[in-house]
Design a protein around this motif. Structure first.
Motif, PDB file in Angstrom:
ATOM      1  N   ALA A 235       0.648  -1.175   0.084  1.00 11.71           N
ATOM      2  CA  ALA A 235      -0.222  -0.234  -0.024  1.00 11.71           C
ATOM      3  C   ALA A 235       0.555   0.917   0.000  1.00 11.71           C
ATOM      4  O   ALA A 235       1.811   1.377   0.305  1.00 11.71           O
ATOM      5  N   LEU A 240      -5.762   4.360  -1.602  1.00  7.47           N
ATOM      6  CA  LEU A 240      -6.335   3.642  -2.363  1.00  7.47           C
ATOM      7  C   LEU A 240      -7.725   3.078  -3.476  1.00  7.47           C
ATOM      8  O   LEU A 240      -7.860   2.638  -2.607  1.00  7.47           O
ATOM      9  N   THR A 241      -7.692   3.592  -4.901  1.00  9.09           N
ATOM     10  CA  THR A 241      -8.991   2.566  -4.404  1.00  9.09           C
ATOM     11  C   THR A 241      -8.833   2.274  -6.379  1.00  9.09           C
ATOM     12  O   THR A 241      -8.498   2.877  -6.915  1.00  9.09           O
ATOM     13  N   LEU A 267      -3.247   6.736 -11.426  1.00  9.99           N
ATOM     14  CA  LEU A 267      -2.521   5.806 -12.493  1.00  9.99           C
ATOM     15  C   LEU A 267      -2.932   4.598 -12.987  1.00  9.99           C
ATOM     16  O   LEU A 267      -4.145   4.537 -12.698  1.00  9.99           O
ATOM     17  N   LEU A 302       3.671   2.523  -7.824  1.00 15.67           N
ATOM     18  CA  LEU A 302       2.907   2.588  -6.555  1.00 15.67           C
ATOM     19  C   LEU A 302       3.726   3.849  -5.640  1.00 15.67           C
ATOM     20  O   LEU A 302       3.826   4.807  -4.644  1.00 15.67           O
ATOM     21  N   PHE A 305       4.148   7.674  -5.976  1.00 16.74           N
ATOM     22  CA  PHE A 305       2.747   8.663  -5.618  1.00 16.74           C
ATOM     23  C   PHE A 305       3.697   9.071  -3.822  1.00 16.74           C
ATOM     24  O   PHE A 305       3.457  10.073  -3.251  1.00 16.74           O
ATOM     25  N   SER A 311      -0.334  13.889  -3.845  1.00 21.60           N
ATOM     26  CA  SER A 311      -2.116  13.132  -4.113  1.00 21.60           C
ATOM     27  C   SER A 311      -2.331  12.671  -3.167  1.00 21.60           C
ATOM     28  O   SER A 311      -1.514  12.008  -1.470  1.00 21.60           O
ATOM     29  N   ILE A 314      -5.816   8.456  -4.747  1.00 22.36           N
ATOM     30  CA  ILE A 314      -5.392   7.246  -5.942  1.00 22.36           C
ATOM     31  C   ILE A 314      -6.505   7.052  -6.483  1.00 22.36           C
ATOM     32  O   ILE A 314      -7.468   6.103  -5.326  1.00 22.36           O
ATOM     33  N   ALA A 316      -7.028   3.720  -9.243  1.00 27.02           N
ATOM     34  CA  ALA A 316      -6.063   2.742  -9.911  1.00 27.02           C
ATOM     35  C   ALA A 316      -6.747   2.092 -11.254  1.00 27.02           C
ATOM     36  O   ALA A 316      -8.323   2.390 -10.628  1.00 27.02           O
ATOM     37  N   LEU A 332      -3.404  -4.957  -6.485  1.00 24.79           N
ATOM     38  CA  LEU A 332      -3.696  -4.125  -6.722  1.00 24.79           C
ATOM     39  C   LEU A 332      -5.191  -3.980  -5.340  1.00 24.79           C
ATOM     40  O   LEU A 332      -5.594  -2.909  -5.055  1.00 24.79           O
ATOM     41  N   ALA A 336      -5.313  -1.686  -1.662  1.00 24.19           N
ATOM     42  CA  ALA A 336      -6.386  -1.004  -1.952  1.00 24.19           C
ATOM     43  C   ALA A 336      -7.018  -1.217  -0.387  1.00 24.19           C
ATOM     44  O   ALA A 336      -8.263  -0.307  -0.159  1.00 24.19           O
TER      45      ALA A 336
END
Ligand code: TXA
Ligand code: MG
Length: 344
Positions: A235, A240-241, A267, A302, A305, A311, A314, A316, A332, A336
């Motif tokens: 992570a 992150l989503t 991303l 990753l 960032f 940010s 994020i 992706a 991913l 996330a």
């Protein structure tokens, strides 16, 4: 240490010799493999393994992979290699495939975290093989990142996480595959994929027929059989989503987050570069026409960032779950913490 991996005789290279000597002294040495950089330690030494766990901040119940430089070496650590496992070894070693066997107790107990099984792999990187051979011991090596962070695909990534905490880094340039090895449990009749990785399910099945996938990889409720898979992983610092859907849907996610005052990072594969508006930061990650390039660039992407700090959140882009795409989506989703938004 820096080693030019194009030199003729790696085993006579001074940096390889120095690194091997450190391993024999039960010190920790980071080195490149074809997947990601590993943090190596003598797998026969509880002292060396304790140093690995400490440097990474790794939970003690998460066992390590023992790396060998010759296929035959596995028989030192297990008596239970069935026919399917032998076929997989013939087909994919050296390479990004880790196999789980019942062990015979000859490795340090800290490597297997007290489990009755051991994970073994013969890596496909010439520098890794030269180092293990020169050390003359099996080398336990988790990925050379701080626990929970994206795995390192360059020596620079290793330094960011572990500088001052380990004895040395052998720099062999960027790794190739970019994601970790596939972990397959071969201790039963039907092999089971515990972690998708560099060798795809399709590749395995071409050689040995049907393989199963640990149900925990699909459902969050089932308890994973690979202890490492239960932890948050890979992570970046910003939340992150993963976004599944059309370009318009992706744009809506950006707009919505930006409206609430958050700095948005995205991303995206190179085909989508420059297509969206309102993002504070865009990191390009491979090409959707060749998912191997997405795998190769994912962890560096990753980490980018974190390096910039530009940010707060994020988004992706999801990739198709075919071939190496399975492993990409697994990483991913984990990065996330399972935050996924889907158009459908
Ligand atoms: O590509 C790779 O596999 C890299 C390079 C350095 O070889 N190594 C790596 O190690 O990814 P690590 O420690 O980050 O991941 C090892 C995974 C973890 O999910 C761990 O739980 C699992 O393998 N594992 C190790 N021993 C196991 C065992 N006996 N049973 C089930 N899972 C095991
Ligand atoms: Mg790891």
């Amino acid at each position: 240490f820096i080693v030019d991996i194009n030199v003729d005789n790696l085993s006579e290279n001074q940096a390889v010799k120095d690194a091997a000597a450190l391993l024999r002294k039960n010190e920790t040495v980071a080195f490149p493999t074809e997947t990601v950089y590993g943090l190596g330690g003598n797998a026969l030494s509880g002292e060396a393994i304790a140093r690995i766990f400490k440097a990474k901040g790794r939970p003690a119940d998460n066992p390590l992979i023992a790396h060998v430089a010759d296929k035959e070496d596995i028989y030192r650590y297990t008596e239970d290699v069935n026919e399917k496992a032998e076929q997989l070894i013939d087909a994919f070693w050296p390479g990004p495939l880790t196999l789980i066997f019942p062990h015979n107790g000859s490795l340090s107990e800290a490597v297997t975290a007290g489990l009755p099984t051991v994970a073994i792999r013969m890596p496909g990187h010439p520098l890794a093989l030269a180092l293990i051979r020169k050390a003359g011991v099996p080398v336990a090596a988790p990925s050379a990142n701080t626990s929970g962070r994206p795995s390192p695909t360059s020596a620079a990534h290793v330094r960011v996480d572990l500088d001052g905490k380990i004895a040395a880094v052998v720099d062999g340039g960027a790794t190739g595959v970019g994601l970790e090895s596939t972990v397959v449990d071969c201790s039963g009749d039907i092999p089971v994929i515990l972690r998708p990785g560099g060798i795809t399910k399709e590749q395995l099945e071409e050689v040995i027929g049907p393989v199963e996938v640990d149900p925990a990889l699909a459902a969050e409720t089932a308890a994973p059989r690979s202890p490492g898979m239960k932890y948050t992983h890979y992570a970046p610092n910003a939340a992150l989503t993963v976004v599944e859907g059309s370009d318009r849907f992706f744009q809506e996610q950006i707009d919505e987050a930006a409206r609430s005052g958050r700095r948005v990072g995205i991303l995206v594969p190179e085909e989508k570069a420059g297509r969206y508006t309102g993002a504070a930061e865009q990191v390009v990650c491979g090409s959707s026409h060749d998912l191997r390039t997405v795998a190769r660039d994912l962890y560096a992407g990753l980490r980018a960032f974190d390096l910039s700090g530009r940010s707060d959140v994020i988004f992706a882009a999801a990739v198709p779950e075919t071939d190496i795409g399975q492993a990409v989506m697994n990483r991913l989703r984990k990065a996330a913490g399972n935050r996924i938004v889907s158009e459908k």
